[in-house]
Design a protein around this motif. Structure first.
Motif, PDB file in Angstrom:
ATOM      1  N   ILE A 187       0.822  -1.203   0.000  1.00  0.00           N
ATOM      2  CA  ILE A 187       0.000   0.000   0.000  1.00  0.00           C
ATOM      3  C   ILE A 187       0.863   1.263   0.000  1.00  0.00           C
ATOM      4  CG2 ILE A 187      -0.221   0.236   2.521  1.00  0.00           C
ATOM      5  CD1 ILE A 187      -3.196   0.929   2.045  1.00  0.00           C
ATOM      6  N   ARG A 188       2.121   1.118   0.394  1.00  0.00           N
ATOM      7  CA  ARG A 188       3.063   2.228   0.311  1.00  0.00           C
ATOM      8  C   ARG A 188       4.406   1.687  -0.172  1.00  0.00           C
ATOM      9  NH1 ARG A 188       5.051   3.999   6.472  1.00  0.00           N
ATOM     10  NH2 ARG A 188       6.065   2.036   6.978  1.00  0.00           N
ATOM     11  N   SER A 189       5.314   2.607  -0.474  1.00  0.00           N
ATOM     12  CA  SER A 189       6.665   2.234  -0.886  1.00  0.00           C
ATOM     13  C   SER A 189       7.658   3.107  -0.150  1.00  0.00           C
ATOM     14  CB  SER A 189       6.829   2.416  -2.403  1.00  0.00           C
ATOM     15  OG  SER A 189       6.824   3.800  -2.736  1.00  0.00           O
ATOM     16  N   ALA A 190       8.945   2.834  -0.337  1.00  0.00           N
ATOM     17  CA  ALA A 190       9.970   3.639   0.324  1.00  0.00           C
ATOM     18  C   ALA A 190       9.932   5.081  -0.166  1.00  0.00           C
ATOM     19  CB  ALA A 190      11.345   3.032   0.082  1.00  0.00           C
ATOM     20  N   ALA A 191       9.345   5.292  -1.345  1.00  0.00           N
ATOM     21  CA  ALA A 191       9.316   6.632  -1.922  1.00  0.00           C
ATOM     22  C   ALA A 191       7.970   7.327  -1.774  1.00  0.00           C
ATOM     23  CB  ALA A 191       9.687   6.555  -3.406  1.00  0.00           C
ATOM     24  N   ASP A 192       6.921   6.578  -1.389  1.00  0.00           N
ATOM     25  CA  ASP A 192       5.575   7.156  -1.379  1.00  0.00           C
ATOM     26  C   ASP A 192       4.749   6.585  -0.225  1.00  0.00           C
ATOM     27  OD1 ASP A 192       3.108   8.269  -1.908  1.00  0.00           O
ATOM     28  OD2 ASP A 192       2.766   7.166  -3.780  1.00  0.00           O
ATOM     29  N   GLU A 193       4.360   7.438   0.718  1.00  0.00           N
ATOM     30  CA  GLU A 193       3.548   7.006   1.854  1.00  0.00           C
ATOM     31  C   GLU A 193       2.125   6.632   1.437  1.00  0.00           C
ATOM     32  OE1 GLU A 193       4.206   6.458   4.931  1.00  0.00           O
ATOM     33  OE2 GLU A 193       5.880   7.677   5.623  1.00  0.00           O
ATOM     34  N   ASN A 194       1.630   7.176   0.338  1.00  0.00           N
ATOM     35  CA  ASN A 194       0.283   6.880  -0.162  1.00  0.00           C
ATOM     36  C   ASN A 194      -0.768   7.101   0.927  1.00  0.00           C
ATOM     37  OD1 ASN A 194      -1.704   6.164  -1.950  1.00  0.00           O
ATOM     38  ND2 ASN A 194      -1.199   3.976  -1.985  1.00  0.00           N
ATOM     39  N   PHE A 195      -0.731   8.287   1.524  1.00  0.00           N
ATOM     40  CA  PHE A 195      -1.620   8.596   2.639  1.00  0.00           C
ATOM     41  C   PHE A 195      -3.097   8.428   2.297  1.00  0.00           C
ATOM     42  CE2 PHE A 195       1.881  11.512   4.384  1.00  0.00           C
ATOM     43  CZ  PHE A 195       2.286  10.574   5.307  1.00  0.00           C
ATOM     44  N   ALA A 196      -3.477   8.730   1.060  1.00  0.00           N
ATOM     45  CA  ALA A 196      -4.896   8.654   0.689  1.00  0.00           C
ATOM     46  C   ALA A 196      -5.426   7.229   0.819  1.00  0.00           C
ATOM     47  CB  ALA A 196      -5.087   9.165  -0.740  1.00  0.00           C
ATOM     48  N   ALA A 197      -4.654   6.249   0.340  1.00  0.00           N
ATOM     49  CA  ALA A 197      -5.094   4.854   0.425  1.00  0.00           C
ATOM     50  C   ALA A 197      -5.109   4.374   1.866  1.00  0.00           C
ATOM     51  CB  ALA A 197      -4.190   3.970  -0.422  1.00  0.00           C
ATOM     52  N   VAL A 198      -4.102   4.757   2.648  1.00  0.00           N
ATOM     53  CA  VAL A 198      -4.053   4.368   4.058  1.00  0.00           C
ATOM     54  C   VAL A 198      -5.255   4.949   4.796  1.00  0.00           C
ATOM     55  CG1 VAL A 198      -2.768   4.579   6.225  1.00  0.00           C
ATOM     56  CG2 VAL A 198      -1.544   4.128   4.079  1.00  0.00           C
ATOM     57  N   ARG A 199      -5.543   6.223   4.549  1.00  0.00           N
ATOM     58  CA  ARG A 199      -6.687   6.871   5.194  1.00  0.00           C
ATOM     59  C   ARG A 199      -7.985   6.150   4.843  1.00  0.00           C
ATOM     60  NH1 ARG A 199      -5.672  11.572   3.471  1.00  0.00           N
ATOM     61  NH2 ARG A 199      -6.978  11.513   1.616  1.00  0.00           N
ATOM     62  N   SER A 200      -8.114   5.703   3.610  1.00  0.00           N
ATOM     63  CA  SER A 200      -9.321   5.015   3.175  1.00  0.00           C
ATOM     64  C   SER A 200      -9.516   3.684   3.913  1.00  0.00           C
ATOM     65  CB  SER A 200      -9.249   4.765   1.664  1.00  0.00           C
ATOM     66  OG  SER A 200     -10.395   4.094   1.207  1.00  0.00           O
ATOM     67  N   VAL A 201      -8.431   2.920   4.077  1.00  0.00           N
ATOM     68  CA  VAL A 201      -8.519   1.648   4.808  1.00  0.00           C
ATOM     69  C   VAL A 201      -8.884   1.894   6.265  1.00  0.00           C
ATOM     70  CG1 VAL A 201      -7.236  -0.372   5.600  1.00  0.00           C
ATOM     71  CG2 VAL A 201      -6.935   0.442   3.260  1.00  0.00           C
ATOM     72  N   LEU A 202      -8.256   2.878   6.867  1.00  0.00           N
ATOM     73  CA  LEU A 202      -8.551   3.179   8.272  1.00  0.00           C
ATOM     74  C   LEU A 202     -10.012   3.607   8.462  1.00  0.00           C
ATOM     75  CD1 LEU A 202      -5.329   5.131   9.330  1.00  0.00           C
ATOM     76  CD2 LEU A 202      -5.860   2.714   9.679  1.00  0.00           C
ATOM     77  N   ALA A 203     -10.607   4.143   7.401  1.00  0.00           N
ATOM     78  CA  ALA A 203     -12.002   4.583   7.469  1.00  0.00           C
ATOM     79  C   ALA A 203     -12.977   3.438   7.204  1.00  0.00           C
ATOM     80  CB  ALA A 203     -12.239   5.704   6.468  1.00  0.00           C
ATOM     81  N   GLY A 204     -12.445   2.241   6.895  1.00  0.00           N
ATOM     82  CA  GLY A 204     -13.317   1.079   6.722  1.00  0.00           C
ATOM     83  C   GLY A 204     -13.392   0.519   5.317  1.00  0.00           C
ATOM     84  N   ASP A 205     -12.665   1.097   4.374  1.00  0.00           N
ATOM     85  CA  ASP A 205     -12.660   0.589   2.998  1.00  0.00           C
ATOM     86  C   ASP A 205     -11.917  -0.750   2.968  1.00  0.00           C
ATOM     87  OD1 ASP A 205     -12.393   0.093   0.290  1.00  0.00           O
ATOM     88  OD2 ASP A 205     -11.831   2.151  -0.225  1.00  0.00           O
ATOM     89  N   THR A 206     -12.566  -1.805   2.502  1.00  0.00           N
ATOM     90  CA  THR A 206     -11.968  -3.143   2.517  1.00  0.00           C
ATOM     91  C   THR A 206     -11.487  -3.609   1.141  1.00  0.00           C
ATOM     92  OG1 THR A 206     -14.133  -4.205   2.165  1.00  0.00           O
ATOM     93  CG2 THR A 206     -13.429  -3.824   4.455  1.00  0.00           C
ATOM     94  N   ARG A 207     -11.530  -2.756   0.132  1.00  0.00           N
ATOM     95  CA  ARG A 207     -11.201  -3.187  -1.223  1.00  0.00           C
ATOM     96  C   ARG A 207      -9.745  -3.633  -1.362  1.00  0.00           C
ATOM     97  NH1 ARG A 207     -13.294   1.876  -4.562  1.00  0.00           N
ATOM     98  NH2 ARG A 207     -12.512   2.879  -2.655  1.00  0.00           N
ATOM     99  N   LEU A 208      -8.850  -3.100  -0.568  1.00  0.00           N
ATOM    100  CA  LEU A 208      -7.433  -3.464  -0.647  1.00  0.00           C
ATOM    101  C   LEU A 208      -7.039  -4.526   0.375  1.00  0.00           C
ATOM    102  CD1 LEU A 208      -5.792   0.072  -1.071  1.00  0.00           C
ATOM    103  CD2 LEU A 208      -6.296  -1.608  -2.864  1.00  0.00           C
ATOM    104  N   VAL A 209      -7.987  -4.946   1.195  1.00  0.00           N
ATOM    105  CA  VAL A 209      -7.676  -5.815   2.328  1.00  0.00           C
ATOM    106  C   VAL A 209      -7.734  -7.296   1.935  1.00  0.00           C
ATOM    107  CG1 VAL A 209      -8.351  -6.498   4.661  1.00  0.00           C
ATOM    108  CG2 VAL A 209      -8.570  -4.094   3.942  1.00  0.00           C
ATOM    109  N   ARG A 210      -6.679  -8.025   2.291  1.00  0.00           N
ATOM    110  CA  ARG A 210      -6.660  -9.485   2.141  1.00  0.00           C
ATOM    111  C   ARG A 210      -6.674 -10.105   3.540  1.00  0.00           C
ATOM    112  NH1 ARG A 210      -2.499 -11.068  -2.803  1.00  0.00           N
ATOM    113  NH2 ARG A 210      -2.969  -9.270  -4.158  1.00  0.00           N
TER     114      ARG A 210
END
Length: 284
Positions: A187-210
């Motif tokens: 969901i992130r890399s050494a170069a990109d925190e990808n805060f938007a995707a992390v925020r979405s998962v924390l808010a309950g979005d399960t589309r990226l969750v395994r």
């Protein structure tokens, strides 16, 4: 309870040929594991421990539950100070409750199955090969090299990232219900925190969750530095137990005093002069 089983006799070597690192079976197993790690950042080697020893594995670790240091904390996914000012919408502003506990290495008998595995050079070589590393070393840390994670009923290990790039673990006791390992690979890399995707998962979005259905004796190899992950709330009357095998690419690594005190409620002289290894500039 303890066992006199030799260091690798507890492993199903018919499926996992740890005693023959030059064999075709070794190469096939390592190749399959590397492919899974490359695709999803996670590989589970099912039934790694022989069936007839899984109750011994469970009982040895269950006997240690009373030695776990428990501290219920309010945290964020980055394990940074929750009172630190952050911009609006930053995922670090989402506060979670962490209720898991750890048994330190100095409380785990050397005769236990998990201790014998952790100190086995062949096991360490196998794990290194699976991760594509030339070698791995036991941590020099007297508390955090090998630990037992305990999640009591009603508690959880909330969403977080690991400090280390890779993690080796083994479920030793399944909870009555719940306690599911969930993760968002890469969901992130050494170069990109990808805060938007992390925020979405924390808010309950399960589309990226395994989700993984782990069983006692399964060995899990995981790249938790770049994968947001958690263990969901344990339900029922039985705690979830998982052994964590911590290795480093460098010898002599000792955890920081601050992190050690957070995990175990104490430090030893080695931590006051210790050093930790960081390979990137990510937030946590």
């Amino acid at each position: 309870m303890s066992t006199s089983v030799a260091p690798l006799e507890m492993v199903d070597t018919d499926r996992y040929p740890l005693t023959d690192p030059d064999s075709r079976a070794w190469r096939e197993t390592v190749g399959r594991t590397r492919a899974e790690l490359a695709e999803a950042g996670c590989s589970v080697l099912a039934d790694f421990v022989r069936p007839e020893l899984r109750e011994v594995l469970r009982a040895e670790c269950a006997a240690l539950e009373g030695d776990a240091y428990t501290k219920i904390e309010r945290v964020n996914a980055y394990n940074t100070a929750i009172d630190e000012p952050l911009p609006d919408g930053h995922p670090g502003r989402t506060i979670l409750e962490r209720g898991n506990a750890f048994v330190a290495r100095d409380r785990i008998p050397a005769s236990a199955i998990i201790a014998r595995l952790y100190t086995s050079p062949l096991f360490r070589r196998f794990v290194a090969d699976c991760f594509g590393l030339p070698e791995l070393h036991e941590l020099a840390d007297p508390l955090s090299g090998l630990t037992l994670n305990v999640i009591a009923p009603g508690r959880a290990h909330p969403w977080h990232f690991d400090t280390n790039e890779f993690t080796v673990s083994m479920l030793t006791q399944r909870p009555g219900a719940g306690g599911v390992f969930e993760y968002c690979p890469n969901i992130r890399s050494a170069a990109d925190e990808n805060f938007a995707a992390v925020r979405s998962v924390l808010a309950g979005d399960t589309r990226l969750v395994r989700r993984l259905n782990l069983r006692p004796g399964d060995l899990q190899l995981f790249k938790g530095r770049f994968a947001l992950h958690r263990v969901s709330t344990v339900e029922g009357a039985i705690a979830r137990h998982s052994a964590i095998f911590a290795y480093s690419e460098r010898p002599g690594v000792i955890g920081s005093a601050e992190r050690t005190r957070q995990l175990f409620g104490r430090v030893l002289p080695a931590h006051l002069a210790g050093r930790s290894v960081r390979g990137d500039e990510l937030l946590d």
